[in-house]
Design a protein around this motif. Sequence first.
Motif: not given
Length: 164
Positions: A69-81
């Motif tokens: 279990w984790y407490f926090g937030l998520k960073a969603h990342i889009g990267v140029d392939s």
Amino acid sequence: MLRFRHVLEQHDLGGLMLDAVNVHLEAKGIKIQTGTIVDATIIHAPSSTKNASGERDPEMHQTRKGNQWYFGLKAHIGVDSKEGTVHTVVTSAASVADCHMLPDLLHGEERKVWGDGGYQGQTEAIREIAPKAQDMTCKRTKFKNYVDELQKKKNRSKSRVRAR
């Protein structure tokens, strides 16, 4: 760190910073448009209530990854392939599923969208944002009565592209 994030959000500086980076990259001849690799990571935050207000941060949530279990937030990342440069970063509560943030990670000019199993079944969302894009997200391999070995091999090759 949290204060810095609030200042960025309050003045809407995150988007302006990414725009400045994109202008700089284009001036150097690096154009971001061929494909996008999407992924998310959990940013752990202390769950302690021993702070000035005596409460947890209301924007943080808990989630489970595997048996942990984790407490926090998520960073969603889009990267140029092709170039490997980050073009989009979006944050959400840790409890938000990766697939819900997919439309925010695409810029619309992609030819291919690469993602792990958290983004499977999002072909329609990809088509809406990037009509020319091919869905290269990992697909399900285990079913009730069998394991799809061909799809397993395809997923492995997709994972190699994302790992670059």
